[in-house]
Design an enzyme around this catalytic site. Structure first.
Site, short mmCIF file in Angstrom:
data_model
loop_
_atom_site.label_atom_id
_atom_site.label_comp_id
_atom_site.label_asym_id
_atom_site.label_seq_id
_atom_site.Cartn_x
_atom_site.Cartn_y
_atom_site.Cartn_z
CD GLU A 290 5.64 -4.73 -8.80
OE1 GLU A 290 6.27 -4.21 -7.85
OE2 GLU A 290 4.42 -4.84 -8.82
CG ASN B 119 7.93 -3.31 -4.41
OD1 ASN B 119 8.96 -3.89 -4.71
ND2 ASN B 119 6.89 -3.31 -5.18
CG HIS C 227 6.24 2.67 -5.05
ND1 HIS C 227 7.12 1.83 -5.69
CD2 HIS C 227 5.16 1.89 -4.72
CE1 HIS C 227 6.61 0.60 -5.74
NE2 HIS C 227 5.43 0.63 -5.18
P1 FAE Z 1 -0.23 5.59 3.75
O1 FAE Z 1 -0.22 4.11 3.83
O2 FAE Z 1 -0.49 6.23 2.47
O3 FAE Z 1 -1.20 6.11 4.89
C1 FAE Z 1 -1.56 7.47 5.02
C2 FAE Z 1 -2.99 7.56 5.53
O4 FAE Z 1 -3.25 8.91 5.91
C3 FAE Z 1 -4.02 7.21 4.46
O5 FAE Z 1 -4.92 6.26 4.98
C4 FAE Z 1 -4.72 8.54 4.17
O6 FAE Z 1 -6.08 8.40 3.82
C5 FAE Z 1 -4.55 9.29 5.49
N1 FAE Z 1 -4.58 10.76 5.35
C6 FAE Z 1 -3.95 11.51 4.42
N2 FAE Z 1 -4.17 12.84 4.65
C7 FAE Z 1 -4.95 12.90 5.78
C8 FAE Z 1 -5.52 13.99 6.50
N3 FAE Z 1 -5.31 15.27 6.15
N4 FAE Z 1 -6.29 13.69 7.57
C9 FAE Z 1 -6.51 12.41 7.95
N5 FAE Z 1 -5.99 11.35 7.28
C10 FAE Z 1 -5.21 11.59 6.21
O7 FAE Z 1 1.22 6.19 4.24
N6 FAE Z 1 4.36 -0.66 -1.57
C11 FAE Z 1 5.05 -1.81 -1.37
O8 FAE Z 1 5.99 -1.83 -0.58
N7 FAE Z 1 4.69 -2.96 -2.04
C12 FAE Z 1 3.67 -2.99 -2.94
O9 FAE Z 1 3.37 -4.05 -3.50
C13 FAE Z 1 2.96 -1.78 -3.19
N8 FAE Z 1 1.96 -1.74 -4.12
C14 FAE Z 1 1.23 -0.59 -4.23
C15 FAE Z 1 0.13 -0.58 -5.10
C16 FAE Z 1 -0.69 0.54 -5.17
C17 FAE Z 1 -1.85 0.55 -6.12
C18 FAE Z 1 -0.42 1.67 -4.36
C19 FAE Z 1 -1.30 2.89 -4.40
C20 FAE Z 1 0.68 1.67 -3.50
C21 FAE Z 1 1.50 0.56 -3.44
N9 FAE Z 1 2.59 0.52 -2.58
C22 FAE Z 1 3.32 -0.63 -2.43
C23 FAE Z 1 2.99 1.71 -1.79
C24 FAE Z 1 2.62 1.61 -0.31
O10 FAE Z 1 1.27 1.24 -0.16
C25 FAE Z 1 2.90 2.98 0.34
O11 FAE Z 1 4.28 3.25 0.18
C26 FAE Z 1 2.56 2.99 1.82
O12 FAE Z 1 1.19 2.71 2.03
C27 FAE Z 1 2.90 4.35 2.45
O13 FAE Z 1 2.78 4.22 3.85
P2 FAE Z 1 2.58 5.51 4.76
O14 FAE Z 1 2.42 5.05 6.15
O15 FAE Z 1 3.66 6.49 4.45
#
Ligand code: FAE
Length: 543
Positions: free
Chosen positions: A399, A522, A484
């Site tokens: 990207e 992504n 990721h």
């Molecule tokens: P996630 O969204 O990480 O949600 C997990 C939640 O669980 C979080 O809010 C945590 O705080 C919470 N948690 C963790 N442990 C505990 C616990 N013990 N007790 C209570 N709560 C807890 O998981 N992906 C894209 O497709 N496109 C993009 O442009 C992109 N850019 C990104 C840029 C950055 C800077 C970052 C960090 C990530 C990016 N990603 C992108 C990745 C994407 O946000 C990530 O794959 C998803 O958010 C993962 O989704 P999940 O539902 O697996």
């Protein structure tokens, strides 16, 4: 003078039809945001100690939101537990989220110094001291890799770039080999794209907008070297961005907001799934609650959690009984919990696949130094919308990312997603009382090689060189991190083919932990679509 070009729409982004459906769902969600008093009451209180609940969801990211919404719509009362903050209250500056250029306590999860992905500029370190606070971006350090994750109600959607990419169908077998592609591409990817409000930038606007000059330069260089350049779908509200450019609304993407949250414009989960969840009146969300244990109990499972204050101190401990527990704490959060619970005897019957199959989606970053006649612009939209798709030929999708510094840098900056064979394993370190990850820095070499297959060629063609000042002193590759994280409780290995954990009826994995290390693009659209697929099956057969 703007350079005019035509990028391919190479990705199976939203069709016109799903664009309309997506827009409708956003409007619907907003309309439903006017809650009944009962619905408000249901969402404003946090979970009580000793509560007995039918369904508990750990985490409020993509997978957690899909799970909670579909369970609630099926008539199940749901409690969502989130370790991060609610992110619904403005700070002293009147804004909820901090700007990328001026990080403050809101920016990082329990750190006293920022740990920015680009640590240096012109060779100088740019990190700075901040008060320790339950901020939005976690830079979680394991041996050999820093894993960036969002913290708060909305998970990664709060901090990510919004790039909403459906993998090319021909590569889906690399992503989820045991999932039927027909059902994903006919039903669940379209559903995810519609619910998330995924749309494509208007190419005519892209061609002329000052804030995408950096992407047009990236496109020109890619095409001159023969690489396919594609528009990448996003969840940003493009009409809002146009108004930002026209100066008629407060700026967000055009003010460099991204890593620490977008105050306007980006359709994070706060604007899509979460209003719909609240409108059901069946879901309680408990922010600043961190789950620490899940053990079998009569009536299901005892879930123990710590309630935190904004300094990260535990102010209460709660234990509740849940008939069903859905792990949606993200690849790292879910894997760490499961590995600890298996190793410490809380859930000893979890199988030997737990903790395995973790990958970094092949993330690697680099910058190129352009000639003076190729400025990339001092105004750069923080929302990436285009990339170089060399997956088939060289195993890399790059990207074209912004460097929104506010000054002309003459730099092109890229985050590459690459094909890489390396998979790490989480393990319980009893002496230290923590979960370790077996990642080795040297494993990034395949990613660097794949990225070089693009950028060496472009540099040779353009007569340009790599930037060496962004990740340290004379360091070309940002090979120390991933945005990721994927895997750690892989589908059809640690779980059955729908996320049911082996050994424990009523325990489910819903999130990125299910995906074995790569999505080829992504990941969040795939995480959302997979959760939609799995929860539909679970509701139909288990409830
Ligand atoms: P996630 O969204 O990480 O949600 C997990 C939640 O669980 C979080 O809010 C945590 O705080 C919470 N948690 C963790 N442990 C505990 C616990 N013990 N007790 C209570 N709560 C807890 O998981 N992906 C894209 O497709 N496109 C993009 O442009 C992109 N850019 C990104 C840029 C950055 C800077 C970052 C960090 C990530 C990016 N990603 C992108 C990745 C994407 O946000 C990530 O794959 C998803 O958010 C993962 O989704 P999940 O539902 O697996």
């Amino acid at each position: 003078m703007a350079h005019t070009m035509r990028c391919d729409n190479g990705f199976q982004g939203p069709s016109r039809r799903s664009f309309i459906a997506g827009t409708g769902s956003i409007l619907g969600a907003v309309a439903l945001g006017g809650l009944s008093p009962a619905a408000r009451a249901a969402t404003s209180t946090t979970i009580s100690d000793a509560a007995v609940v039918p369904a508990l969801v750990i985490g409020t990211g993509y997978a957690g939101c899909v799970t909670a919404l579909r369970l609630a719509q099926a008539g199940v009362d749901v409690h969502m537990i989130e370790m991060g903050m609610a992110w619904d209250t403005p700070g002293a500056d009147g804004k909820i989220f901090a700007n990328t250029t001026t990080p403050d306590q809101r920016s990082f999860w329990l750190r006293t110094r920022t740990k920015q992905p680009l640590s240096n500029f012109l060779g100088f370190p740019i990190d700075k001291d901040i008060p320790r606070y339950t901020g939005i971006l976690d830079a979680e350090e394991f041996s050999g890799i820093t894993v960036y994750q969002g913290r708060g109600v909305g998970g990664g959607s709060l901090v990510n770039g919004g790039m909403a990419v459906t993998p090319r169908r021909e590569f889906f077998g690399e992503v989820l080999p045991t999932v039927n592609p027909d059902e994903m591409y006919n039903v669940y990817y379209p559903r995810a794209n519609a619910e998330l409000g995924v749309t494509m930038i208007d190419p005519a606007w892209f061609d002329t907008a000052e804030c995408y000059q950096y992407a047009r330069v990236g496109c020109k260089h890619a095409q001159r070297s023969g690489f396919p350049f594609v528009y990448v779908p996003n969840v940003y509200d493009w009409n809002y961005m146009r108004q930002e450019a026209a100066g008629t609304v407060p700026k967000s993407a055009l003010a460099g907001e991204i890593l620490y949250g977008n105050n306007y414009g980006k359709k994070s989960l706060q604007k899509t799934y979460l209003p719909k969840i609240r409108a059901t009146g069946r879901v309680t969300i408990s922010p600043l609650h961190r789950v620490t244990s899940v053990v079998p109990a009569s009536g299901g499972y005892t879930v123990t959690m710590e309630q935190l204050d904004t300094a990260g101190t535990t102010i209460a401990t709660k234990a509740v009984t849940a008939a069903r527990v859905f792990f949606a704490a993200g690849s790292v959060g879910t894997s760490k919990l499961l590995v600890k619970l298996k190793s410490t005897g809380a859930l000893p019957n979890l199988n030997g696949e737990v903790g395995k199959g973790w990958g970094d989606n092949g993330n690697v970053m680099c910058g190129r130094a352009n000639h003076m006649w190729d400025p990339t612009g001092s105004l750069q939209s923080s929302i990436p919308t285009a990339g170089i798709d060399n997956w088939a030929a060289g195993g890399a999708f790059a990207e074209v990312a912004p460097l929104p510094t506010g000054i002309e840098t003459y730099a092109s900056f890229y985050l590459s997603i690459t094909r890489t064979p390396s998979r790490a394993e989480f393990s319980w370190n009893a002496a230290a009382g923590r979960v370790d990850l077996s990642w080795q820095t040297a494993w990034k070499q395949t990613s660097i090689t794949a990225a070089k297959s693009i950028f060496d060629k472009i540099n040779a063609k353009e007569g340009t060189i790599y930037r060496t000042d962004l990740f340290g002193v004379y360091k070309i590759w940002g090979d120390h991190l991933t945005y990721h994280p994927l895997g750690g409780a892989v589908l059809n290995k640690a779980t059955d083919n729908y996320g049911r954990l082996h050994g424990y009826p009523g325990l489910y994995v819903m999130d990125g932990a299910l995906i074995p290390g790569t999505t080829t693009v992504n990941p969040f659209v795939t995480i959302t679509a997979l959760a939609e697929r799995n929860i539909e099956k679970i509701i139909a057969t288990d409830l």
